[in-house]
Design an enzyme around this catalytic site. Structure first.
Site, PDB file in Angstrom:
ATOM      1  N   ASP A  94       3.522   3.814   6.631  1.00 32.25           N
ATOM      2  CA  ASP A  94       2.784   3.534   7.860  1.00 32.25           C
ATOM      3  C   ASP A  94       3.640   2.919   8.949  1.00 32.25           C
ATOM      4  OD1 ASP A  94       3.124   0.970   6.495  1.00 32.25           O
ATOM      5  OD2 ASP A  94       1.801   0.193   8.045  1.00 32.25           O
ATOM      6  N   LYS A 121      16.982   3.929   1.836  1.00 40.65           N
ATOM      7  CA  LYS A 121      17.821   3.755   3.039  1.00 40.65           C
ATOM      8  C   LYS A 121      18.976   2.842   2.662  1.00 40.65           C
ATOM      9  CE  LYS A 121      14.235   3.257   6.528  1.00 40.65           C
ATOM     10  NZ  LYS A 121      13.750   2.371   7.593  1.00 40.65           N
ATOM     11  N   GLU A 128       7.837   2.733  -5.772  1.00 41.65           N
ATOM     12  CA  GLU A 128       7.874   2.234  -4.396  1.00 41.65           C
ATOM     13  C   GLU A 128       7.980   3.412  -3.430  1.00 41.65           C
ATOM     14  OE1 GLU A 128       7.133   0.277  -2.266  1.00 41.65           O
ATOM     15  OE2 GLU A 128       8.580  -1.333  -1.936  1.00 41.65           O
ATOM     16  N   ASP A 129       7.537   3.208  -2.200  1.00 39.62           N
ATOM     17  CA  ASP A 129       7.653   4.272  -1.206  1.00 39.62           C
ATOM     18  C   ASP A 129       9.073   4.374  -0.655  1.00 39.62           C
ATOM     19  OD1 ASP A 129       7.432   1.819   0.110  1.00 39.62           O
ATOM     20  OD2 ASP A 129       5.942   2.480   1.570  1.00 39.62           O
ATOM     21  N   ILE A 130       9.627   3.206  -0.278  1.00 39.15           N
ATOM     22  CA  ILE A 130      10.958   3.215   0.342  1.00 39.15           C
ATOM     23  C   ILE A 130      11.665   1.892   0.084  1.00 39.15           C
ATOM     24  CG2 ILE A 130       9.962   2.508   2.598  1.00 39.15           C
ATOM     25  CD1 ILE A 130      12.134   4.279   3.939  1.00 39.15           C
ATOM     26  N   VAL A 131      12.941   1.958  -0.228  1.00 36.08           N
ATOM     27  CA  VAL A 131      13.745   0.739  -0.332  1.00 36.08           C
ATOM     28  C   VAL A 131      14.657   0.717   0.890  1.00 36.08           C
ATOM     29  CG1 VAL A 131      15.325  -0.657  -1.716  1.00 36.08           C
ATOM     30  CG2 VAL A 131      13.637   0.795  -2.865  1.00 36.08           C
ATOM     31  N   ASP A 132      14.531  -0.372   1.642  1.00 37.42           N
ATOM     32  CA  ASP A 132      15.221  -0.479   2.928  1.00 37.42           C
ATOM     33  C   ASP A 132      16.262  -1.604   2.823  1.00 37.42           C
ATOM     34  OD1 ASP A 132      15.759  -0.372   5.659  1.00 37.42           O
ATOM     35  OD2 ASP A 132      13.928  -1.365   6.274  1.00 37.42           O
ATOM     36  N   SER A 133      15.919  -2.841   3.206  1.00 40.98           N
ATOM     37  CA  SER A 133      16.876  -3.955   3.050  1.00 40.98           C
ATOM     38  C   SER A 133      17.089  -4.280   1.570  1.00 40.98           C
ATOM     39  CB  SER A 133      16.357  -5.200   3.774  1.00 40.98           C
ATOM     40  OG  SER A 133      15.221  -5.704   3.114  1.00 40.98           O
ATOM     41  N   GLY A 134      16.098  -3.978   0.744  1.00 45.56           N
ATOM     42  CA  GLY A 134      16.178  -4.288  -0.684  1.00 45.56           C
ATOM     43  C   GLY A 134      15.535  -5.628  -1.023  1.00 45.56           C
ATOM     44  N   LEU A 135      15.118  -6.333   0.006  1.00 50.25           N
ATOM     45  CA  LEU A 135      14.530  -7.660  -0.161  1.00 50.25           C
ATOM     46  C   LEU A 135      13.293  -7.644  -1.080  1.00 50.25           C
ATOM     47  CD1 LEU A 135      15.428 -10.242   1.537  1.00 50.25           C
ATOM     48  CD2 LEU A 135      13.252  -9.944   2.704  1.00 50.25           C
ATOM     49  N   ARG A 158      -0.551   6.887   7.380  1.00 50.63           N
ATOM     50  CA  ARG A 158      -0.366   7.020   5.923  1.00 50.63           C
ATOM     51  C   ARG A 158      -0.887   8.350   5.415  1.00 50.63           C
ATOM     52  NH1 ARG A 158       1.087   1.903   3.988  1.00 50.63           N
ATOM     53  NH2 ARG A 158       0.070   0.138   4.973  1.00 50.63           N
ATOM     54  N   PHE A 217      13.202   5.150  11.075  1.00 51.76           N
ATOM     55  CA  PHE A 217      11.871   4.674  10.695  1.00 51.76           C
ATOM     56  C   PHE A 217      10.977   5.875  10.427  1.00 51.76           C
ATOM     57  CE2 PHE A 217       7.795   2.677  10.655  1.00 51.76           C
ATOM     58  CZ  PHE A 217       8.075   1.508   9.964  1.00 51.76           C
ATOM     59  N   LYS A 227       0.811  -1.202   0.000  1.00 50.52           N
ATOM     60  CA  LYS A 227       0.000   0.000   0.000  1.00 50.52           C
ATOM     61  C   LYS A 227       0.857   1.270   0.000  1.00 50.52           C
ATOM     62  CE  LYS A 227      -3.446  -2.290   2.889  1.00 50.52           C
ATOM     63  NZ  LYS A 227      -3.882  -2.419   4.280  1.00 50.52           N
TER      64      LYS A 227
HETATM   65  P1  IMP Z   1      12.675  -3.811   2.139  1.00 48.39           P
HETATM   66  O1  IMP Z   1      12.153  -5.085   1.542  1.00 48.39           O
HETATM   67  O2  IMP Z   1      13.413  -4.055   3.427  1.00 48.39           O
HETATM   68  O3  IMP Z   1      13.478  -2.979   1.190  1.00 48.39           O
HETATM   69  O4  IMP Z   1      11.451  -3.015   2.646  1.00 48.39           O
HETATM   70  C1  IMP Z   1      10.674  -2.292   1.872  1.00 48.39           C
HETATM   71  C2  IMP Z   1       9.316  -2.062   2.522  1.00 48.39           C
HETATM   72  O5  IMP Z   1       9.382  -1.990   3.937  1.00 48.39           O
HETATM   73  C3  IMP Z   1       8.809  -0.726   2.068  1.00 48.39           C
HETATM   74  O6  IMP Z   1       8.054  -0.864   0.907  1.00 48.39           O
HETATM   75  C4  IMP Z   1       7.970  -0.286   3.239  1.00 48.39           C
HETATM   76  O7  IMP Z   1       6.663  -0.781   3.099  1.00 48.39           O
HETATM   77  C5  IMP Z   1       8.612  -0.934   4.437  1.00 48.39           C
HETATM   78  N1  IMP Z   1       9.489   0.030   5.144  1.00 48.39           N
HETATM   79  C6  IMP Z   1      10.840   0.048   5.174  1.00 48.39           C
HETATM   80  N2  IMP Z   1      11.306   1.061   5.907  1.00 48.39           N
HETATM   81  C7  IMP Z   1      10.212   1.729   6.342  1.00 48.39           C
HETATM   82  C8  IMP Z   1      10.045   2.931   7.127  1.00 48.39           C
HETATM   83  O8  IMP Z   1      10.976   3.593   7.595  1.00 48.39           O
HETATM   84  N3  IMP Z   1       8.753   3.295   7.349  1.00 48.39           N
HETATM   85  C9  IMP Z   1       7.681   2.618   6.862  1.00 48.39           C
HETATM   86  N4  IMP Z   1       7.800   1.516   6.115  1.00 48.39           N
HETATM   87  C10 IMP Z   1       9.057   1.070   5.855  1.00 48.39           C
HETATM   88 MG    MG Z   2       6.073  -0.983   0.712  1.00 49.79          MG
END
Ligand code: IMP
Ligand code: MG
Length: 179
Positions: A159, A131, A99-106, A165, A152, A43
């Site tokens: 969210d 990130k 996408e909203d955010i790429v964190d681990s990249g998984l 959101r 975060f 979402k």
């Molecule tokens: P990844 O698979 O770890 O890259 O995570 C990506 C998803 O985790 C994003 O699409 C978000 O939905 C969620 N996510 C990662 N970091 C945050 C954050 O700081 N706030 C809210 N959602 C996050």
């Molecule tokens: Mg997401």
């Protein structure tokens, strides 16, 4: 909506002006492309997606895909699940994942691999936030709104446990003060 556990990271105006730039760059990069499909990842990306497409000056089609990798906590479960799939084929098309955010990249690593089996012409990723320091899976993000440290964040579609959101800005969520 203001709360003492939320600190503003990017204002509505800062987000708006950066999205305008991203839209202009995407319009330029894809100017000769005939079949551009933007795939919004639900979402989290729905707010960004709605604003971004209005700054893209060419014919595009819109698709959505539901992906989940977080539980109700602020840490990834490490498991990526497709909760709703595309409604039409991307075969031969140029795909831009929004996408909203790429964190681990998984999530994006999983999606890139999944999309590759569907034989698109190209796949690129546009993420409002990145990130980089939290990356465990190698993914290149082609368009990035803002690079952020490992915090975060919430708002503007993002969210925590399904909430916030609808904040018009991006804020840093401080878990410890939310009690
Ligand atoms: P990844 O698979 O770890 O890259 O995570 C990506 C998803 O985790 C994003 O699409 C978000 O939905 C969620 N996510 C990662 N970091 C945050 C954050 O700081 N706030 C809210 N959602 C996050
Ligand atoms: Mg997401």
């Amino acid at each position: 909506m203001k709360a003492n556990n939320i600190e503003t990271l990017y204002t509505k105006e800062q987000i708006e002006s950066r999205i305008k730039e991203l839209g202009q760059q995407i319009s330029e990069d894809y100017k000769d492309c005939e079949d551009l499909v933007l795939v919004g990842i639900l979402k989290g990306s729905f707010v960004f997606f709605a604003d971004l497409i209005r700054h893209i000056d060419k014919n595009i089609s819109c698709e959505f895909m539901g992906i989940s990798s977080y539980g109700s906590d602020t840490k990834s479960s490490g498991i990526v699940q497709i909760t709703s799939d595309l409604t039409s084929s991307i075969k031969g098309k140029d795909v831009l994942i929004v996408e909203d955010i790429v964190d681990s990249g998984l999530s994006m690593d999983y999606l890139r691999k999944n999309f590759a089996t569907r034989e698109p012409n190209s796949v690129k990723i546009c993420s409002l936030l990145n990130k980089q320091e939290n990356r465990t899976s190698q993914v290149d993000v082609d368009y990035i709104g803002f690079e952020i440290p490992d915090l975060f964040v919430i708002g503007y579609g993002l969210d925590v446990a399904g909430l916030y959101r609808n904040l018009p800005y991006i804020g840093i969520y401080n878990q410890d003060e939310d009690r």
